[in-house]
Motif scaffolding. Structure first.
Motif, PDB file in Angstrom:
ATOM      1  N   SER A 294      -8.834  18.832 -55.306  1.00 52.37           N
ATOM      2  CA  SER A 294      -8.350  17.545 -54.801  1.00 52.37           C
ATOM      3  C   SER A 294      -6.933  17.651 -54.255  1.00 52.37           C
ATOM      4  O   SER A 294      -6.074  18.304 -54.848  1.00 52.37           O
ATOM      5  CB  SER A 294      -8.376  16.490 -55.915  1.00 52.37           C
ATOM      6  N   PHE A 295      -6.702  16.984 -53.124  1.00 54.78           N
ATOM      7  CA  PHE A 295      -5.376  16.866 -52.540  1.00 54.78           C
ATOM      8  C   PHE A 295      -5.141  15.403 -52.164  1.00 54.78           C
ATOM      9  O   PHE A 295      -6.046  14.726 -51.677  1.00 54.78           O
ATOM     10  CB  PHE A 295      -5.233  17.746 -51.291  1.00 54.78           C
ATOM     11  N   GLY A 296      -3.932  14.908 -52.392  1.00 59.29           N
ATOM     12  CA  GLY A 296      -3.620  13.530 -52.048  1.00 59.29           C
ATOM     13  C   GLY A 296      -3.605  12.629 -53.274  1.00 59.29           C
ATOM     14  O   GLY A 296      -3.213  13.048 -54.370  1.00 59.29           O
ATOM     15  N   GLU A 297      -4.042  11.402 -53.086  1.00 56.52           N
ATOM     16  CA  GLU A 297      -3.998  10.385 -54.139  1.00 56.52           C
ATOM     17  C   GLU A 297      -4.841  10.779 -55.355  1.00 56.52           C
ATOM     18  O   GLU A 297      -5.926  11.338 -55.211  1.00 56.52           O
ATOM     19  CB  GLU A 297      -4.530   9.054 -53.589  1.00 56.52           C
ATOM     20  N   THR A 298      -4.341  10.499 -56.553  1.00 57.76           N
ATOM     21  CA  THR A 298      -5.123  10.712 -57.772  1.00 57.76           C
ATOM     22  C   THR A 298      -6.216   9.650 -57.860  1.00 57.76           C
ATOM     23  O   THR A 298      -5.937   8.455 -57.739  1.00 57.76           O
ATOM     24  CB  THR A 298      -4.231  10.623 -59.028  1.00 57.76           C
ATOM     25  N   ARG A 299      -7.451  10.088 -58.040  1.00 57.07           N
ATOM     26  CA  ARG A 299      -8.575   9.160 -58.225  1.00 57.07           C
ATOM     27  C   ARG A 299      -9.324   9.555 -59.502  1.00 57.07           C
ATOM     28  O   ARG A 299      -9.419  10.744 -59.839  1.00 57.07           O
ATOM     29  CB  ARG A 299      -9.545   9.225 -57.035  1.00 57.07           C
ATOM     30  N   PRO A 300      -9.897   8.575 -60.221  1.00 55.20           N
ATOM     31  CA  PRO A 300     -10.647   8.901 -61.434  1.00 55.20           C
ATOM     32  C   PRO A 300     -12.030   9.464 -61.104  1.00 55.20           C
ATOM     33  O   PRO A 300     -12.764   8.913 -60.288  1.00 55.20           O
ATOM     34  CB  PRO A 300     -10.759   7.560 -62.154  1.00 55.20           C
ATOM     35  N   PHE A 301     -12.366  10.560 -61.746  1.00 50.58           N
ATOM     36  CA  PHE A 301     -13.689  11.174 -61.657  1.00 50.58           C
ATOM     37  C   PHE A 301     -14.428  10.747 -62.925  1.00 50.58           C
ATOM     38  O   PHE A 301     -14.049  11.132 -64.026  1.00 50.58           O
ATOM     39  CB  PHE A 301     -13.547  12.694 -61.582  1.00 50.58           C
ATOM     40  N   GLN A 302     -15.441   9.909 -62.776  1.00 50.94           N
ATOM     41  CA  GLN A 302     -16.127   9.339 -63.925  1.00 50.94           C
ATOM     42  C   GLN A 302     -17.473  10.021 -64.154  1.00 50.94           C
ATOM     43  O   GLN A 302     -18.199  10.316 -63.206  1.00 50.94           O
ATOM     44  CB  GLN A 302     -16.330   7.840 -63.732  1.00 50.94           C
ATOM     45  N   LEU A 303     -17.791  10.282 -65.424  1.00 53.74           N
ATOM     46  CA  LEU A 303     -19.049  10.915 -65.791  1.00 53.74           C
ATOM     47  C   LEU A 303     -19.777  10.075 -66.835  1.00 53.74           C
ATOM     48  O   LEU A 303     -19.143   9.464 -67.697  1.00 53.74           O
ATOM     49  CB  LEU A 303     -18.802  12.307 -66.372  1.00 53.74           C
ATOM     50  N   LYS A 304     -21.113  10.066 -66.770  1.00 54.48           N
ATOM     51  CA  LYS A 304     -21.916   9.446 -67.822  1.00 54.48           C
ATOM     52  C   LYS A 304     -23.181  10.271 -68.035  1.00 54.48           C
ATOM     53  O   LYS A 304     -23.766  10.804 -67.090  1.00 54.48           O
ATOM     54  CB  LYS A 304     -22.262   7.997 -67.481  1.00 54.48           C
ATOM     55  N   HIS A 305     -23.573  10.390 -69.309  1.00 58.47           N
ATOM     56  CA  HIS A 305     -24.771  11.158 -69.666  1.00 58.47           C
ATOM     57  C   HIS A 305     -26.008  10.373 -69.249  1.00 58.47           C
ATOM     58  O   HIS A 305     -26.056   9.150 -69.394  1.00 58.47           O
ATOM     59  CB  HIS A 305     -24.780  11.423 -71.171  1.00 58.47           C
ATOM     60  N   ILE A 306     -27.008  11.056 -68.711  1.00 58.32           N
ATOM     61  CA  ILE A 306     -28.180  10.354 -68.188  1.00 58.32           C
ATOM     62  C   ILE A 306     -29.179   9.953 -69.274  1.00 58.32           C
ATOM     63  O   ILE A 306     -30.059   9.127 -69.032  1.00 58.32           O
ATOM     64  CB  ILE A 306     -28.919  11.199 -67.115  1.00 58.32           C
TER      65      ILE A 306
ATOM     66  N   LYS B  59      -4.788  24.206 -68.394  1.00 55.06           N
ATOM     67  CA  LYS B  59      -6.239  24.098 -68.413  1.00 55.06           C
ATOM     68  C   LYS B  59      -6.668  23.178 -69.551  1.00 55.06           C
ATOM     69  O   LYS B  59      -6.214  23.327 -70.679  1.00 55.06           O
ATOM     70  CB  LYS B  59      -6.875  25.490 -68.593  1.00 55.06           C
ATOM     71  N   THR B  60      -7.537  22.223 -69.220  1.00 53.75           N
ATOM     72  CA  THR B  60      -8.113  21.332 -70.220  1.00 53.75           C
ATOM     73  C   THR B  60      -9.620  21.537 -70.236  1.00 53.75           C
ATOM     74  O   THR B  60     -10.280  21.417 -69.197  1.00 53.75           O
ATOM     75  CB  THR B  60      -7.807  19.850 -69.905  1.00 53.75           C
ATOM     76  N   ILE B  61     -10.169  21.861 -71.411  1.00 52.47           N
ATOM     77  CA  ILE B  61     -11.616  22.024 -71.563  1.00 52.47           C
ATOM     78  C   ILE B  61     -12.169  20.755 -72.202  1.00 52.47           C
ATOM     79  O   ILE B  61     -11.686  20.318 -73.251  1.00 52.47           O
ATOM     80  CB  ILE B  61     -11.953  23.249 -72.425  1.00 52.47           C
ATOM     81  N   TYR B  62     -13.156  20.153 -71.568  1.00 48.78           N
ATOM     82  CA  TYR B  62     -13.746  18.921 -72.087  1.00 48.78           C
ATOM     83  C   TYR B  62     -14.924  19.264 -72.998  1.00 48.78           C
ATOM     84  O   TYR B  62     -15.873  19.927 -72.579  1.00 48.78           O
ATOM     85  CB  TYR B  62     -14.189  18.016 -70.932  1.00 48.78           C
ATOM     86  N   ASP B  63     -14.824  18.807 -74.238  1.00 44.45           N
ATOM     87  CA  ASP B  63     -15.848  19.087 -75.239  1.00 44.45           C
ATOM     88  C   ASP B  63     -16.947  18.035 -75.123  1.00 44.45           C
ATOM     89  O   ASP B  63     -16.937  17.011 -75.803  1.00 44.45           O
ATOM     90  CB  ASP B  63     -15.229  19.068 -76.643  1.00 44.45           C
ATOM     91  N   LEU B  64     -17.904  18.288 -74.248  1.00 46.93           N
ATOM     92  CA  LEU B  64     -18.993  17.352 -73.986  1.00 46.93           C
ATOM     93  C   LEU B  64     -20.333  18.038 -74.221  1.00 46.93           C
ATOM     94  O   LEU B  64     -20.493  19.216 -73.892  1.00 46.93           O
ATOM     95  CB  LEU B  64     -18.939  16.853 -72.537  1.00 46.93           C
ATOM     96  N   PRO B  65     -21.309  17.327 -74.778  1.00 48.62           N
ATOM     97  CA  PRO B  65     -22.634  17.925 -74.952  1.00 48.62           C
ATOM     98  C   PRO B  65     -23.316  18.152 -73.605  1.00 48.62           C
ATOM     99  O   PRO B  65     -23.115  17.388 -72.663  1.00 48.62           O
ATOM    100  CB  PRO B  65     -23.387  16.877 -75.778  1.00 48.62           C
ATOM    101  N   ASP B  66     -24.083  19.208 -73.508  1.00 46.70           N
ATOM    102  CA  ASP B  66     -24.873  19.514 -72.308  1.00 46.70           C
ATOM    103  C   ASP B  66     -24.003  19.731 -71.076  1.00 46.70           C
ATOM    104  O   ASP B  66     -24.425  19.454 -69.948  1.00 46.70           O
ATOM    105  CB  ASP B  66     -25.887  18.393 -72.013  1.00 46.70           C
ATOM    106  N   ALA B  67     -22.777  20.209 -71.267  1.00 42.24           N
ATOM    107  CA  ALA B  67     -21.890  20.388 -70.122  1.00 42.24           C
ATOM    108  C   ALA B  67     -20.848  21.461 -70.413  1.00 42.24           C
ATOM    109  O   ALA B  67     -20.531  21.747 -71.567  1.00 42.24           O
ATOM    110  CB  ALA B  67     -21.197  19.074 -69.783  1.00 42.24           C
ATOM    111  N   GLU B  68     -20.304  22.020 -69.336  1.00 44.24           N
ATOM    112  CA  GLU B  68     -19.149  22.912 -69.427  1.00 44.24           C
ATOM    113  C   GLU B  68     -18.209  22.515 -68.303  1.00 44.24           C
ATOM    114  O   GLU B  68     -18.454  22.818 -67.131  1.00 44.24           O
ATOM    115  CB  GLU B  68     -19.567  24.376 -69.295  1.00 44.24           C
ATOM    116  N   ILE B  69     -17.146  21.803 -68.664  1.00 48.75           N
ATOM    117  CA  ILE B  69     -16.229  21.241 -67.675  1.00 48.75           C
ATOM    118  C   ILE B  69     -14.796  21.601 -68.033  1.00 48.75           C
ATOM    119  O   ILE B  69     -14.358  21.390 -69.164  1.00 48.75           O
ATOM    120  CB  ILE B  69     -16.368  19.706 -67.599  1.00 48.75           C
TER     121      ILE B  69
END
Length: 199
Positions: free
Chosen positions: A134-146, A5-15
């Motif tokens: 996700s199943f199959g090919e690895t694809r990048p999931f990209q995020l940006k703050h609005i 498990k990897t927890i992403y330390d991002l403001p305004d989010a829990e991922i």
């Protein structure tokens, strides 16, 4: 099941990202079955007065009275099948919620994509919980703050058998996408489990 498990330390989010949430054997079997047995459809979207094919195949499954509308597309759900109920039970144990609906996307090649958006439709309620498998090919999931230009774009690789869990205010402050790529890559099936609030 791998509990990585990897927890992403991002403001305004829990991922949180769970790699190998499904074993290699489970993922291989589910990928083939979903590709063959899901009722995939080619949706169309109107953009500046012109009609375009959505650059991926889609399907909606779930509790049969829970319709879902996004980007002007109204989807009627098919009833849960055996594969989806198996996946649903596994992720609900981790997410500690009961999902009503699953939106599936089939990215056939690197040219299939999903543009910047937020899963913040009113049917999802405030601070929706979304589990992305996700199943199959690895694809990048990209995020940006609005709002915050000082924050760098975040790239999360979603690999075969992974599960990404998004909670709290993530959908209100962060957009996400699956970009196109010119690389010669295989196909990917993504399942996003949601809780639809409409009756």
């Amino acid at each position: 099941m791998n509990n990585s498990k990897t927890i992403y330390d991002l403001p305004d989010a829990e991922i949180s990202l769970f790699n190998s949430f499904f074993s290699k054997e489970e993922s291989d079997s589910l990928y083939i079955s979903l590709a063959e047995n899901i009722n995939w459809q080619q949706d169309q979207i109107k953009f500046f007065g012109k009609i375009y094919d959505v650059p991926r195949l889609t399907a909606l499954y779930g509790n049969t009275h829970k319709t879902y509308k996004y980007s002007g597309i109204l989807m009627q759900p098919h009833p849960w099948n055996e594969d989806l109920l198996f996946i649903k039970k596994r992720i609900e144990k981790e997410a500690k919620v009961e999902f009503s609906t699953c939106l599936l996307n089939y990215y056939r090649t690197g040219n299939d994509s999903n543009s910047w958006h937020q899963d913040n439709e009113k049917e999802l309620g405030r601070n929706p919980i979304i589990a992305s498998v996700s199943f199959g090919e690895t694809r990048p999931f990209q995020l940006k703050h609005i709002e915050r230009n000082d924050l760098k774009r975040v790239d999360i690789p979603l690999s075969h058998g992974s599960m990404l869990l998004m909670k709290d205010s993530t959908q209100h402050f962060w957009k996400h996408r699956i970009p196109k790529t010119k690389k010669d890559i295989g196909s990917r099936i993504n399942l996003t489990f949601r809780i639809i609030k409409n009756e």
